[in-house]
Motif scaffolding. Sequence first.
Motif, PDB file in Angstrom:
ATOM      1  N   MET A   1       0.988  -1.261   0.049  1.00 38.55           N
ATOM      2  CA  MET A   1       0.008   0.056  -0.272  1.00 38.55           C
ATOM      3  C   MET A   1       0.852   0.859  -0.055  1.00 38.55           C
ATOM      4  O   MET A   1       0.624   2.445  -0.959  1.00 38.55           O
ATOM      5  N   GLY A   2       1.819   0.909   0.530  1.00 34.78           N
ATOM      6  CA  GLY A   2       2.951   1.925   0.226  1.00 34.78           C
ATOM      7  C   GLY A   2       3.907   2.695  -0.883  1.00 34.78           C
ATOM      8  O   GLY A   2       3.726   4.145  -0.805  1.00 34.78           O
ATOM      9  N   LEU A   3       3.185   1.850  -1.467  1.00 31.79           N
ATOM     10  CA  LEU A   3       4.302   1.814  -2.704  1.00 31.79           C
ATOM     11  C   LEU A   3       3.535   3.176  -3.512  1.00 31.79           C
ATOM     12  O   LEU A   3       3.757   3.680  -4.402  1.00 31.79           O
ATOM     13  N   GLU A   4       1.274   2.553  -3.756  1.00 38.03           N
ATOM     14  CA  GLU A   4       0.771   3.415  -4.256  1.00 38.03           C
ATOM     15  C   GLU A   4       1.044   4.347  -3.949  1.00 38.03           C
ATOM     16  O   GLU A   4       0.864   5.931  -5.051  1.00 38.03           O
ATOM     17  N   PHE A   5       1.087   4.787  -2.444  1.00 34.48           N
ATOM     18  CA  PHE A   5       1.016   6.334  -1.916  1.00 34.48           C
ATOM     19  C   PHE A   5       2.055   6.811  -2.450  1.00 34.48           C
ATOM     20  O   PHE A   5       2.329   8.280  -2.906  1.00 34.48           O
ATOM     21  N   SER A   7       4.186   6.893  -5.337  1.00 33.36           N
ATOM     22  CA  SER A   7       3.439   6.870  -6.424  1.00 33.36           C
ATOM     23  C   SER A   7       2.612   8.398  -6.772  1.00 33.36           C
ATOM     24  O   SER A   7       2.978   9.289  -7.414  1.00 33.36           O
ATOM     25  N   LEU A   8       1.512   7.881  -6.381  1.00 31.09           N
ATOM     26  CA  LEU A   8       0.714   9.441  -6.319  1.00 31.09           C
ATOM     27  C   LEU A   8       1.158  10.239  -6.028  1.00 31.09           C
ATOM     28  O   LEU A   8       1.063  11.477  -6.422  1.00 31.09           O
ATOM     29  N   PHE A   9       1.732   9.965  -5.080  1.00 30.49           N
ATOM     30  CA  PHE A   9       2.226  11.018  -4.139  1.00 30.49           C
ATOM     31  C   PHE A   9       3.482  12.580  -5.492  1.00 30.49           C
ATOM     32  O   PHE A   9       3.123  14.119  -5.045  1.00 30.49           O
ATOM     33  N   LEU A  11       3.601  11.918  -8.006  1.00 27.65           N
ATOM     34  CA  LEU A  11       2.502  12.441  -9.062  1.00 27.65           C
ATOM     35  C   LEU A  11       2.356  14.209  -9.547  1.00 27.65           C
ATOM     36  O   LEU A  11       2.857  14.361 -10.094  1.00 27.65           O
ATOM     37  N   HIS A  12       1.559  14.146  -7.958  1.00 28.56           N
ATOM     38  CA  HIS A  12       0.846  15.370  -7.722  1.00 28.56           C
ATOM     39  C   HIS A  12       2.314  16.480  -7.801  1.00 28.56           C
ATOM     40  O   HIS A  12       2.163  17.206  -8.269  1.00 28.56           O
ATOM     41  N   ILE A  13       3.781  15.882  -7.359  1.00 32.61           N
ATOM     42  CA  ILE A  13       4.220  17.261  -6.950  1.00 32.61           C
ATOM     43  C   ILE A  13       4.755  16.812  -8.432  1.00 32.61           C
ATOM     44  O   ILE A  13       5.474  18.438  -8.938  1.00 32.61           O
ATOM     45  N   LEU A  14       4.994  16.433  -9.088  1.00 29.20           N
ATOM     46  CA  LEU A  14       5.603  16.311 -10.674  1.00 29.20           C
ATOM     47  C   LEU A  14       4.558  17.447 -11.232  1.00 29.20           C
ATOM     48  O   LEU A  14       4.867  18.310 -12.308  1.00 29.20           O
ATOM     49  N   ALA A  15       2.868  17.547 -11.320  1.00 27.86           N
ATOM     50  CA  ALA A  15       1.894  18.095 -11.947  1.00 27.86           C
ATOM     51  C   ALA A  15       2.248  19.300 -11.492  1.00 27.86           C
ATOM     52  O   ALA A  15       1.780  19.900 -12.281  1.00 27.86           O
TER      53      ALA A  15
END
Length: 65
Positions: A1-5, A7-9, A11-15
């Motif tokens: 579960m930590g990996l998905e969070f 990666s999503l975090f 991705l948001h920082i990149l955006a």
Amino acid sequence: MGLEFGSLFCLHILALDSYAIVKIGGSSVSTGAKVLCILLILVLPLVGFILWLLFGPAKPATIST
């Protein structure tokens, strides 16, 4: 579960960083200031974005009647 969070975090920082870089590129400040701000965002993505958010965006002009 930590990996998905994580990666999503990221991705948001990149955006958010991409948005900030585009806004910096279109601003009316000097080229040197643009380069410095963009380098700060690229080297320290989260801190650079927060600093840009606090100090970078121009305040909207007020319309006086």
